[in-house]
Design a protein around this motif. Structure first.
Motif, PDB file in Angstrom:
ATOM      1  N   LEU A  24       0.832  -1.205   0.000  1.00 17.33           N
ATOM      2  CA  LEU A  24       0.000   0.000   0.000  1.00 17.33           C
ATOM      3  C   LEU A  24       0.869   1.260   0.000  1.00 17.33           C
ATOM      4  O   LEU A  24       0.539   2.256  -0.641  1.00 17.33           O
ATOM      5  N   LEU A  25       1.984   1.180   0.722  1.00 19.47           N
ATOM      6  CA  LEU A  25       2.898   2.325   0.767  1.00 19.47           C
ATOM      7  C   LEU A  25       3.478   2.604  -0.613  1.00 19.47           C
ATOM      8  O   LEU A  25       3.569   3.769  -1.037  1.00 19.47           O
ATOM      9  N   THR A  26       3.853   1.562  -1.334  1.00 11.85           N
ATOM     10  CA  THR A  26       4.405   1.765  -2.676  1.00 11.85           C
ATOM     11  C   THR A  26       3.343   2.282  -3.635  1.00 11.85           C
ATOM     12  O   THR A  26       3.662   3.016  -4.578  1.00 11.85           O
ATOM     13  N   LYS A  78       2.678   6.615 -11.976  1.00 11.18           N
ATOM     14  CA  LYS A  78       3.004   5.336 -12.582  1.00 11.18           C
ATOM     15  C   LYS A  78       1.886   4.333 -12.293  1.00 11.18           C
ATOM     16  O   LYS A  78       1.107   4.516 -11.347  1.00 11.18           O
ATOM     17  N   GLU A  79       1.837   3.272 -13.093  1.00 13.00           N
ATOM     18  CA  GLU A  79       0.830   2.232 -12.882  1.00 13.00           C
ATOM     19  C   GLU A  79       1.282   1.315 -11.752  1.00 13.00           C
ATOM     20  O   GLU A  79       2.334   0.686 -11.842  1.00 13.00           O
ATOM     21  N   PRO A  80       0.524   1.218 -10.645  1.00  9.32           N
ATOM     22  CA  PRO A  80       0.948   0.357  -9.528  1.00  9.32           C
ATOM     23  C   PRO A  80       0.750  -1.123  -9.837  1.00  9.32           C
ATOM     24  O   PRO A  80      -0.126  -1.503 -10.611  1.00  9.32           O
ATOM     25  N   GLN A 104       1.366  -9.728  -7.606  1.00  6.86           N
ATOM     26  CA  GLN A 104       2.549  -9.542  -8.436  1.00  6.86           C
ATOM     27  C   GLN A 104       3.651  -8.852  -7.642  1.00  6.86           C
ATOM     28  O   GLN A 104       4.827  -9.205  -7.758  1.00  6.86           O
ATOM     29  N   TRP A 105       3.276  -7.864  -6.834  1.00  8.02           N
ATOM     30  CA  TRP A 105       4.265  -7.111  -6.045  1.00  8.02           C
ATOM     31  C   TRP A 105       5.029  -8.012  -5.087  1.00  8.02           C
ATOM     32  O   TRP A 105       6.251  -7.934  -4.989  1.00  8.02           O
ATOM     33  N   VAL A 106       4.304  -8.892  -4.383  1.00  8.16           N
ATOM     34  CA  VAL A 106       4.958  -9.741  -3.387  1.00  8.16           C
ATOM     35  C   VAL A 106       5.581 -10.986  -4.017  1.00  8.16           C
ATOM     36  O   VAL A 106       6.477 -11.602  -3.432  1.00  8.16           O
TER      37      VAL A 106
END
Length: 218
Positions: free
Chosen positions: A26-28, A37-39, A44-46
């Motif tokens: 959430l912070l990113t 930018k597209e989060p 996928q992030w983890v």
């Protein structure tokens, strides 16, 4: 230690790891929103992303190397006493004895309490972020050193006769190398932590009963 207590402890530890990963994700999202930018999505992030046959073959290759390394440093070497010192998982497993319930407990601890929760934290959060910020060489080395440092408390569980410079150097080298290889495996698998989870869980599931129930060779 029984199945109920182990399950409760595992759910608690895994929940902490997942909540940490969600917090940093959430912070990113806030950061990339500011940068327009597209989060990335959370999975996928983890690193909960699919892997192919090539990643599985690479996982088996790395596992084979670490199995040999672990045999000579834990089963045949002086780190065995530290691995089974009072307060460790191996010691607790020894107290249970050989029974069906023991192997269920080993499975829960190996796959979820240590394998999954540690991979979410060390490779899913720490390694991937450091590699993104500093590049693979620096980022992966730093996360490997952090992974090693997290296991240093094992040294303080051993008696003073087992603890000397050679033992410290052996543990530091093995854990740093293991952490580096796990980070490398994640990176080579497109950021997926699934190969690392497979490898980490398998190694623990193999060596917990070996260290608990087989006699020392050296």
């Amino acid at each position: 230690m029984d199945i109920t207590q182990v399950t409760i402890d595992t759910v608690f530890q895994l929940s902490i790891a997942i909540l940490l990963s969600i917090f940093f994700w959430l912070l990113t999202r806030v950061v990339v929103a500011v940068q327009r930018k597209e989060p990335e999505g959370y999975l996928q992030w983890v690193g909960f992303t699919p892997i192919g046959a090539a990643s599985l073959r690479l996982t088996l290759l790395v596992m084979s190397f670490l199995l040999v390394l672990s045999v000579f440093t834990s089963v045949l070497g002086p780190l065995r006493d530290i691995s089974s010192a009072p307060g460790t998982v191996i010691y607790q497993v020894q107290q249970l004895g050989i029974a069906p319930e023991t192997f269920v407990i080993i499975f829960i601890i190996a796959v979820f309490k240590t394998g999954l929760s540690e991979e979410i934290v060390f490779r899913g959060i720490i390694a991937k972020r450091l590699i993104n910020w500093f590049g693979f060489q620096v980022g992966n080395l730093v996360q490997a050193l952090i992974f090693m440092a997290a296991h240093i408390p094992l040294l303080f569980l051993a008696g003073p006769t087992e603890l000397h410079a050679g033992i410290v150097a052996l543990l530091v080298t093995r854990m740093t190398l293991s952490g580096w290889l796990l980070g490398w495996l994640c990176h080579r698998s497109g950021g997926s932590i699934l190969p690392c989870w497979i490898l980490h869980s398998s190694m623990n599931a193999i060596f917990y009963p070996i260290l608990a129930f087989t006699p020392a060779v050296l």
